[in-house]
Design a protein around this motif. Structure first.
Motif, mmCIF file in Angstrom:
data_model
loop_
_atom_site.group_PDB
_atom_site.id
_atom_site.type_symbol
_atom_site.label_atom_id
_atom_site.label_comp_id
_atom_site.label_asym_id
_atom_site.label_seq_id
_atom_site.Cartn_x
_atom_site.Cartn_y
_atom_site.Cartn_z
ATOM 1 N N LEU A 1 0.836 -1.203 0.000
ATOM 2 C CA LEU A 1 0.000 0.000 0.000
ATOM 3 C C LEU A 1 0.870 1.252 0.000
ATOM 4 O O LEU A 1 0.634 2.196 -0.755
ATOM 5 C CB LEU A 1 -0.923 -0.018 1.223
ATOM 6 N N ARG A 2 1.894 1.276 0.834
ATOM 7 C CA ARG A 2 2.763 2.462 0.885
ATOM 8 C C ARG A 2 3.515 2.659 -0.424
ATOM 9 O O ARG A 2 3.701 3.800 -0.884
ATOM 10 C CB ARG A 2 3.759 2.351 2.035
ATOM 11 N N LYS A 3 3.959 1.568 -1.042
ATOM 12 C CA LYS A 3 4.674 1.705 -2.305
ATOM 13 C C LYS A 3 3.781 2.327 -3.368
ATOM 14 O O LYS A 3 4.237 3.142 -4.183
ATOM 15 C CB LYS A 3 5.181 0.343 -2.763
ATOM 16 N N ARG A 4 2.511 1.931 -3.378
ATOM 17 C CA ARG A 4 1.599 2.459 -4.399
ATOM 18 C C ARG A 4 1.140 3.878 -4.078
ATOM 19 O O ARG A 4 0.972 4.695 -4.970
ATOM 20 C CB ARG A 4 0.380 1.538 -4.542
ATOM 21 N N PHE B 1 -0.869 -15.389 -15.825
ATOM 22 C CA PHE B 1 -0.613 -14.041 -15.312
ATOM 23 C C PHE B 1 0.469 -14.132 -14.245
ATOM 24 O O PHE B 1 0.248 -14.707 -13.182
ATOM 25 C CB PHE B 1 -1.907 -13.485 -14.709
ATOM 26 N N ARG B 2 1.652 -13.593 -14.538
ATOM 27 C CA ARG B 2 2.746 -13.622 -13.573
ATOM 28 C C ARG B 2 3.359 -12.235 -13.448
ATOM 29 O O ARG B 2 3.472 -11.501 -14.428
ATOM 30 C CB ARG B 2 3.815 -14.633 -13.995
ATOM 31 N N THR B 3 3.771 -11.905 -12.232
ATOM 32 C CA THR B 3 4.322 -10.580 -11.948
ATOM 33 C C THR B 3 5.762 -10.709 -11.459
ATOM 34 O O THR B 3 6.068 -11.582 -10.641
ATOM 35 C CB THR B 3 3.468 -9.855 -10.890
ATOM 36 N N TYR B 4 6.621 -9.824 -11.967
ATOM 37 C CA TYR B 4 8.053 -9.872 -11.643
ATOM 38 C C TYR B 4 8.535 -8.472 -11.268
ATOM 39 O O TYR B 4 8.123 -7.477 -11.869
ATOM 40 C CB TYR B 4 8.869 -10.345 -12.849
ATOM 41 N N ARG B 5 9.420 -8.402 -10.284
ATOM 42 C CA ARG B 5 10.108 -7.153 -9.985
ATOM 43 C C ARG B 5 11.159 -6.929 -11.066
ATOM 44 O O ARG B 5 11.952 -7.824 -11.384
ATOM 45 C CB ARG B 5 10.790 -7.244 -8.627
ATOM 46 N N SER C 1 3.449 -7.699 -6.040
ATOM 47 C CA SER C 1 3.519 -6.473 -6.841
ATOM 48 C C SER C 1 2.496 -6.437 -7.969
ATOM 49 O O SER C 1 2.519 -5.537 -8.811
ATOM 50 C CB SER C 1 4.935 -6.318 -7.435
ATOM 51 N N GLN C 2 1.591 -7.401 -7.991
ATOM 52 C CA GLN C 2 0.563 -7.425 -9.036
ATOM 53 C C GLN C 2 -0.261 -6.147 -9.007
ATOM 54 O O GLN C 2 -0.607 -5.643 -7.946
ATOM 55 C CB GLN C 2 -0.366 -8.632 -8.825
ATOM 56 N N PRO C 3 -0.591 -5.584 -10.167
ATOM 57 C CA PRO C 3 -1.345 -4.326 -10.193
ATOM 58 C C PRO C 3 -2.764 -4.491 -9.662
ATOM 59 O O PRO C 3 -3.353 -5.574 -9.746
ATOM 60 C CB PRO C 3 -1.357 -3.952 -11.684
ATOM 61 N N ILE C 4 -3.298 -3.431 -9.113
ATOM 62 C CA ILE C 4 -4.687 -3.419 -8.649
ATOM 63 C C ILE C 4 -5.623 -3.188 -9.825
ATOM 64 O O ILE C 4 -6.696 -3.782 -9.916
ATOM 65 C CB ILE C 4 -4.887 -2.309 -7.598
ATOM 66 N N TYR C 5 -5.211 -2.315 -10.745
ATOM 67 C CA TYR C 5 -6.037 -1.969 -11.906
ATOM 68 C C TYR C 5 -5.274 -2.168 -13.208
ATOM 69 O O TYR C 5 -4.079 -1.907 -13.280
ATOM 70 C CB TYR C 5 -6.490 -0.506 -11.829
ATOM 71 N N CYS D 1 4.281 -1.362 -13.877
ATOM 72 C CA CYS D 1 3.897 -0.414 -12.818
ATOM 73 C C CYS D 1 5.153 0.247 -12.245
ATOM 74 O O CYS D 1 5.956 -0.413 -11.577
ATOM 75 C CB CYS D 1 3.140 -1.140 -11.707
ATOM 76 N N PRO D 2 5.355 1.547 -12.485
ATOM 77 C CA PRO D 2 6.578 2.207 -12.012
ATOM 78 C C PRO D 2 6.635 2.343 -10.495
ATOM 79 O O PRO D 2 7.710 2.326 -9.904
ATOM 80 C CB PRO D 2 6.527 3.574 -12.692
ATOM 81 N N ARG D 3 5.485 2.479 -9.839
ATOM 82 C CA ARG D 3 5.499 2.627 -8.381
ATOM 83 C C ARG D 3 5.999 1.355 -7.703
ATOM 84 O O ARG D 3 6.697 1.408 -6.702
ATOM 85 C CB ARG D 3 4.098 2.957 -7.867
ATOM 86 N N MET D 4 5.623 0.207 -8.247
ATOM 87 C CA MET D 4 6.061 -1.066 -7.689
ATOM 88 C C MET D 4 7.360 -1.540 -8.324
ATOM 89 O O MET D 4 7.984 -2.484 -7.841
ATOM 90 C CB MET D 4 4.985 -2.136 -7.890
#
Length: 613
Positions: free
Chosen positions: A117-120, A560-564, A406-410, A545-548
């Motif tokens: 939450l803080r990162k976003r 659907f996979r999320t990576y830093r 780090s998966q996006p919310i939207y 997502c630049p914030r994450m």
């Protein structure tokens, strides 16, 4: 896609260990989606094959528990956590072990932790901090009531469920108080949140949790921990000196509570009930529920209407999209949409069940975003990642880059291009609908089907109820309705939708800032800074997502996979993902360097053909 189907899909991708059996009870669990890792543990969705109940399964390999103190720590964590039962504590549902691992079954918290939450969001409104602080304090009050000190309260150990109900978790450092006045002497905690009496080895008790809560409150309001520095040594030195600064933007009531919680002398810190009665909690609006959008967008808080208050921001005059009458425009659009270009994106998100907030009147302050909406950050992150040539690294380590938290919310799940006449319509992943019109105005309809958000060409925002929309928005709402109906009737969306949420009346949603098409893809840039690219040929997609500092990759099999991005640079990725990241980098450069060329909706932008192999 249901939870059950998502687990099945994830399990089918696994080479082995798809099913896990409790040797004593013979219960079988289906191992599903990877949820994350930390310390010695890796966490997966585990579904009880009999009851179909889904848990967060914390799996610890016994090969990592070779020393006696490690085994004792694991046993203590289980013993403490299994004894707890409170709404604001992560639920404990059992544990078992086999010859290879220990398995702990926990309540699943799909909205991750306050760290994400803080990162976003970076900083929160004080009304939101009241909401979260109250729940932290209630959970902590319960712990102290059953003689447990958590000793590691921090953003990353405070989780959120689908209704944004807060849950304290991770009891790896927790301790039981065995008699009145006992002081523990173990040196433990996380540097930015550790109390001075722990550092000074003077013995500690419940008060260390109140210190950590003060650090959490400060971090949520200011954006960084109060004693944070570049080195642990300097951080510890500042903690011992009680050396921190509260910015003047923090209200006097909040400043006063932070100061009381961060007293160097633990005996001077207030107990949990005293904090709950602090004037900070009555100094302003204290919501009882928050909408899901608060994970990524500042809400619009408002007080109840009075005889002298207004019901919203005054409408501003604007040029209408078309000089045609509303009925003619709607009829023409309805006929023409059948030949419009369309697409869909797939993913599964479980709906929220939070109860509604009372009706109110508007008062909010949007977050200040960078003038380029994070494009510079996107370019730096993608360039840094690609410089390390991730596609050339061994595939044995690729999984280490995966970070589901780090998966996006939207993201945009459906879109329809009728920009030669009106604009681009789209549906967000929560089922809200928006249109970016050709005159560079925007309108969004929340998933509840009633709350409207209008943004004029100068960025000024208005909020209305659809049933009470002002006359100057009549035509645009009509067009919005037809876009919405067309996408609902003609476009398929793989994945469970996040339906209407209680609290939608205070929600602010991300909107589409700009977009353009190339021969290979459609490029979409959201107000959150998110860059989404949907590739036409194989229907793959990337959402950066630049914030994450993360990318979500939807491959040709809809996985659907999320990576830093930093981890992709370190551990590597497939050639397919690397080529799409490179494509994204070029598209960001186009967005930054050719703003005029892509400002008009529907523009076709040329691209090097070799970018996508």
């Amino acid at each position: 896609m249901s939870t059950k189907d998502r687990i099945r899909t994830a399990a089918s991708d696994s080479d082995a260990d798809t099913y896990i059996v409790d040797p004593k009870t013979r219960k079988t669990y289906l191992k599903g989606q990877f949820l994350g890792k930390g310390g010695f543990a890796r966490c997966y969705e585990l579904m009880d094959m009999t009851t179909k109940e889904v848990f967060a399964g914390k799996i610890v390999s016994k090969s990592l528990l070779t020393k006696q103190h490690q085994k004792e720590k694991m046993s203590m964590e289980i013993a403490v956590h299994r004894s707890l039962n409170h709404e604001n504590i992560v639920g404990f549902h059992g544990y078992f072990e086999d010859s290879e691992s220990v398995y702990v079954l926990l309540e699943i918290c799909r909205r991750r932790s306050l760290m994400e939450l803080r990162k976003r969001r970076r900083v929160l409104a004080e009304a939101e901090v009241r909401y979260y602080m109250k729940q932290i304090l209630l959970g902590c009050q319960y712990l102290h009531g059953v003689k447990v000190i958590h000793r590691d309260l921090k953003l990353g150990n405070i989780f959120l469920d689908d209704g944004l109900i807060l849950k304290i978790g991770d009891f790896g450092l927790a301790a039981k108080i065995n008699y009145e006045g006992e002081r523990k002497r173990t040196l433990c905690g996380t540097p930015n949140y550790i109390a001075p009496e722990i550092l000074n080895k003077k013995g500690h008790s419940y008060e260390v949790d109140l210190w950590s809560i003060g650090c959490i409150m400060y971090t949520l309001l200011v954006g960084k921990p109060p004693f944070e520095t570049k080195s642990f040594e300097e951080t510890y030195s500042r903690i011992k000196r009680n050396d921190y600064f509260i910015p003047p933007k923090v209200s006097p009531a909040a400043q006063s509570l932070i100061v009381r919680l961060l007293r160097s002398d633990p005996s001077e810190r207030p107990a949990t009930q005293t904090v709950l009665n602090d004037p900070f909690f009555s100094a302003g609006f204290a919501p009882t529920r928050l909408p899901l959008s608060c994970l990524t967008m500042a809400p619009r808080f408002y007080e109840k209407k009075t005889a002298t208050s207004t019901s919203g921001l005054p409408p501003k005059p604007l040029s209408l999209v078309n000089k045609d009458g509303c009925g003619m425009v709607a009829g023409h659009l309805k006929r023409a949409l059948s030949s419009a270009t369309t697409t869909t994106t797939a993913v599964s998100v479980k709906p929220s069940s939070a109860p509604p907030l009372p009706p109110t009147a508007t008062e909010f302050s949007p977050c200040t975003e960078p003038s380029d909406y994070f494009l510079s950050d996107l370019l730096c992150q993608l360039s840094d990642c690609l410089k390390k040539e991730p596609e050339k690294k061994s595939s044995k380590q690729w999984d280490e880059a995966e970070d589901p938290a780090s998966q996006p919310i939207y993201w945009i799940s459906k879109w329809v291009d009728y920009s030669d006449k009106y604009g681009l319509g789209y549906q967000l992943s929560d089922n809200s609908v928006g249109v970016l019109f050709n005159d560079n105005t925007r309108i969004l309809l929340a998933a509840d089907g009633e709350n409207l958000h209008y943004i004029d060409r100068d960025g000024h925002e208005e909020f209305h109820m659809r049933s009470q929309r002002p006359e100057h928005l009549k035509k645009k709402v009509t067009l919005l309705n037809y876009y919405s109906d067309y996408m609902s009737d003609h476009l398929l969306k793989t994945g469970a939708a996040m339906g209407p949420k209680e609290g939608d009346e205070i929600a602010r949603l991300p909107h589409l800032r700009s977009w353009f098409r190339t021969h290979n893809a459609i490029v979409l840039h959201l107000s959150l800074g998110i860059l989404q690219i949907n590739f036409f040929r194989d229907h793959t997609k990337i959402i950066v997502c630049p914030r994450m500092g993360a990318v979500s990759y939807i491959d040709e099999k809809s996985r659907f996979r999320t990576y830093r991005l930093s981890d992709v640079g370190q551990y590597g990725c497939s050639k397919e993902l690397a080529s799409r990241l490179d494509y994204g980098r070029v598209m960001v450069e186009r967005l930054m360097g050719n703003a005029a060329a892509v400002k008009g909706p529907g523009k076709m932008v040329k691209e090097p053909e070799e970018l996508i192999q």
